[in-house]
Motif scaffolding. Structure first.
Motif, mmCIF file in Angstrom:
data_model
loop_
_atom_site.group_PDB
_atom_site.id
_atom_site.type_symbol
_atom_site.label_atom_id
_atom_site.label_comp_id
_atom_site.label_asym_id
_atom_site.label_seq_id
_atom_site.Cartn_x
_atom_site.Cartn_y
_atom_site.Cartn_z
ATOM 1 N N UNK A 417 42.513 42.532 50.481
ATOM 2 C CA UNK A 417 41.544 42.334 51.558
ATOM 3 C C UNK A 417 42.075 41.248 52.483
ATOM 4 N N UNK A 418 42.208 41.538 53.794
ATOM 5 C CA UNK A 418 42.806 40.553 54.691
ATOM 6 C C UNK A 418 41.851 39.410 55.027
ATOM 7 N N UNK A 419 42.353 38.203 54.909
ATOM 8 C CA UNK A 419 41.639 37.002 55.340
ATOM 9 C C UNK A 419 42.334 36.498 56.599
ATOM 10 N N UNK A 420 41.678 36.661 57.748
ATOM 11 C CA UNK A 420 42.317 36.457 59.050
ATOM 12 C C UNK A 420 42.195 35.011 59.530
ATOM 13 N N UNK A 494 34.127 34.510 45.606
ATOM 14 C CA UNK A 494 35.233 35.378 45.996
ATOM 15 C C UNK A 494 36.234 35.354 44.846
ATOM 16 N N UNK A 495 36.408 36.489 44.199
ATOM 17 C CA UNK A 495 37.277 36.579 43.026
ATOM 18 C C UNK A 495 38.590 37.265 43.418
ATOM 19 N N UNK A 583 35.064 26.201 49.759
ATOM 20 C CA UNK A 583 35.603 26.857 50.950
ATOM 21 C C UNK A 583 37.024 27.326 50.647
ATOM 22 N N UNK A 584 37.463 28.341 51.362
ATOM 23 C CA UNK A 584 38.838 28.822 51.247
ATOM 24 C C UNK A 584 39.622 28.281 52.426
ATOM 25 N N UNK A 585 40.816 27.799 52.159
ATOM 26 C CA UNK A 585 41.672 27.200 53.191
ATOM 27 C C UNK A 585 43.045 27.852 53.167
ATOM 28 N N UNK A 635 43.992 39.670 46.849
ATOM 29 C CA UNK A 635 43.709 40.716 45.857
ATOM 30 C C UNK A 635 42.289 40.565 45.328
ATOM 31 N N UNK A 636 41.325 40.919 46.160
ATOM 32 C CA UNK A 636 39.919 40.688 45.842
ATOM 33 C C UNK A 636 39.425 41.701 44.822
ATOM 34 N N UNK A 637 38.658 41.233 43.871
ATOM 35 C CA UNK A 637 38.022 42.085 42.862
ATOM 36 C C UNK A 637 36.515 41.929 43.021
ATOM 37 N N UNK A 638 35.837 43.015 43.207
ATOM 38 C CA UNK A 638 34.384 42.973 43.384
ATOM 39 C C UNK A 638 33.700 43.501 42.126
#
Length: 638
Positions: A417-420, A494-495, A583-585, A635-638
């Motif tokens: 999943x793209x994190x822009x 967010x995993x 937060x994600x950085x 590599x997101x896992x939902x």
């Protein structure tokens, strides 16, 4: 007449001296050091033997064999090492086998294993010539021997000359010792029943010790000096300054540093300098490719740390290469919350990060030993070995999984999943709208490279080296030559479970450039139970990529100045949950010094020979428009 009962003082002294001379005469040939001294062994619970085991070419390798006293029908655990077999088998001076062997061996000692350490050829007490990570026989090694044959010949001798054994051998070892385990798997002896390469050196150019995607790791100059200046333990490189940052900066290129310290006398240093690109020299030594070409039937557990500061490529890529060949039925993956080789020590924490108990002991006791017992002990039950055993560093527990990366069969729906990168230094999962030149820029100055840890930097500081991958990234977040992008505070977890991928569209005013990308978990401003983690910026996955290799690892090319280029590279594996409130950085920079050599930012055929005039400032521009959307694939896992 002399009164002998009460003689004067002088006479009394003479009589006393004469008396002692008569009792203990000293002769010229006397010594208080006996010709031989035998240490009493009656109280030892082990027997230690030394052997010079002959190889097929006549070279003999020094081997230490430690057996429980009275052992019978016991399995053998073998490690082949360049780090002094005598010392590896002598942690303490004790009559107890549990005390003399390394901490990581305790679970095996308690189960009655025979422990064997061997000096590889050319090191310490072994005969022959030492070649750093000696390649397999073929174009890079025209001799009749390699680590494949040496392991085979050693195992053959051990099972024939150790009557206390049951004829079954397992191999284990970390780092270089892990490399020798992998080599043994390329042509295993029938008695080799199980193996565990821990943080093995597998591909030194792609991402293990020597380079990372073409950027040279300057710590290897000390390692090369220590390993190759003499058969025993060599010396590290002498320093010109207390701060290694300053010492390497003043020297110029890594090649200039090596020559200034006499390392051009060392063949391995010269080989690294002569092969800066991923040419046949490195490709021919890539063991992940070789194990896939020559898969072994030996049950193998591939082990590494999630924050392995030395060999983070080998285990995971070997496992994935074998998986692609349909070999996962007897190959297993373990990734713990560890630094390099921490699997063999205490695993309660890494730096400020505290885990749920001693994770290293948990693994050795509950997973590793039952796995080895199953194949080495005739009376052992079948082990409940998970195909994948990987620590979840966000939720602080072990995950027992059927596959890796996590598959759709488990209803995990793992996907990238793209994190822009967004305007205003934000991050988001929605693709930017519109086109144009939306971008952020910084000036990269080789005279002021970004330090990989806060200065002063000393490679000799073992504690800082072992945990540098979890260093708080706030130390560089506000530098003007570092771009820092952050999400808002997460309202849901967010995993991620797999390897993130950096995907940059960027331009440079120079003709070469390095790109460092970091995926970071930013803790809440307050962590009441552990205040020092308030606002902590923990790197989850980060790596460096040398821009000249954007089109070909083997054939570098100059970057066209001012023109956007795409840089896409796989980052280290993670199994992490970014928790609500965090937060994600993402941080982006163009130097990581002095761990990695400076890119002069002027294209030269070989950076090891870059001249002072080649080092120039460059404006680096990272794009974030719809048609040039820089991002990190998660590599997101939902």
């Amino acid at each position: 007449m002399l009164n002998v009962r009460n003689p004067p003082g002088l006479v009394r002294a003479s009589l006393i001296a004469a008396f002692f001379l008569m009792m203990s005469p000293v002769r010229a040939a006397d010594s208080d050091i006996p010709k031989a001294f035998t240490v009493p062994t009656a109280n030892q619970d082990y027997v230690k033997r030394e052997a010079m085991i002959p190889m097929r070419d006549g070279v003999k390798l020094y081997t230490v064999i430690v057996l429980p006293k009275g052992a019978s029908n016991a399995p053998i655990l073998l490690t082949r090492t360049p780090y002094n077999a005598s010392q590896r088998a002598t942690r303490n001076n004790s009559d107890r086998m549990l005390a003399i062997l390394p901490q990581g061996d305790e679970v095996f000692v308690q189960s009655g294993y025979i422990r064997v350490f061997q000096d590889v050829r050319g090191k310490y007490k072994s005969e022959g010539d030492y070649v750093m990570t000696r390649p397999v026989r073929g174009p890079l090694n025209t001799t009749a021997t390699d680590h494949v044959t040496d392991a085979y010949d050693t195992i053959d001798w051990l099972v024939k000359n150790t009557p206390e054994s049951n004829g079954r051998v397992g191999m284990i070892g970390s780092s270089y010792e892990g490399f020798t385990v992998v080599m043994a798997l390329l042509g295993p002896h029938p008695a080799l029943k199980v193996a565990a390469p821990e943080s093995p050196m597998v591909d030194g150019w792609m991402g293990d010790d020597w380079f990372h995607y073409g950027a040279f790791r300057q710590t290897n100059l000390d390692y090369t000096s220590g390993q190759t200046t003499k058969p025993g333990e060599g010396e590290p490189v002498r320093r010109d300054a207390y701060d290694d940052y300053e010492a390497f900066r003043q020297a110029g290129s890594a090649g200039a540093y090596a020559r200034a310290h006499g390392l051009d006398q060392l063949p391995w240093a010269e080989k690294m300098i002569e092969h800066p690109a991923y040419d046949a020299f490195w490709q021919g030594q890539a063991l992940d490719k070789l194990v896939a070409e020559r898969p072994s039937p030996v049950p193998t557990m591939w082990i590494q740390g999630l924050w392995d500061q030395e060999d983070m490529w080998g285990a995971i890529h070997s496992y994935l290469a074998l998986k692609a060949k349909g070999q996962v039925d007897h190959n297993y993956l373990v990734m713990g919350p560890w630094r390099h080789s921490q699997v063999n020590y205490d695993g309660y924490n890494l730096g400020p990060l505290k885990w749920d108990g001693d994770t290293a002991l948990q693994f050795r006791r509950d997973v590793l030993k039952p796995f080895f017992d199953q194949y080495l002990r005739t009376d052992a039950p079948k082990a409940d070995t998970p195909p994948v055993f990987i620590y979840n560093t966000g939720e602080n527990h072990w995950d027992r999984l059927k596959d890796w990366p996590r598959s759709c069969e488990e209803n995990c729906a793992a996907r990238l999943k793209p994190l822009y990168l967004e305007q205003g230094f934000g991050l988001g999962f929605e693709k930017p709208a519109g086109t144009g030149a939306a971008a952020d820029s910084y000036v990269s100055d080789p005279e002021k490279p970004v330090p990989y840890i806060p200065r002063p930097v000393r490679f000799a500081d073992g504690d800082r080296w072992r945990q540098w991958l979890v260093t708080d990234q706030r130390s560089v977040a506000d530098r003007t030559d570092v771009l820092t992008y952050t999400t808002g505070v997460l309202t849901s977890a967010v995993r991620i479970a797999g390897a993130p991928i950096a995907d940059l569209f960027a331009a440079t005013s120079g003709t070469d450039s390095d790109w460092v990308v970091k995926l970071i978990d930013v803790f809440p401003d307050e962590v009441p139970s552990q205040p020092e983690l308030g606002g902590y910026e923990l790197a989850i996955s980060m790596d460096i990529f040398r821009g000249r290799y954007r089109e070909s690892f083997e054939h570098p090319s100059a970057i066209p100045a001012g023109k956007p280029q795409r840089y896409r590279f796989v980052m280290p594996t993670a199994n992490h949950v970014f928790q609500p409130g965090h937060r994600i950085m993402v941080q982006i920079q163009s130097s990581w010094f002095p761990l990695y050599d400076r890119n002069p930012q002027t294209f030269v055929p070989n950076i090891f020979y870059a001249k002072p005039a080649d080092y120039v400032k460059a404006t680096e521009t990272v794009f974030r428009s719809a048609d040039q959307a820089s991002k990190v694939w998660l590599p997101v896992v939902e």
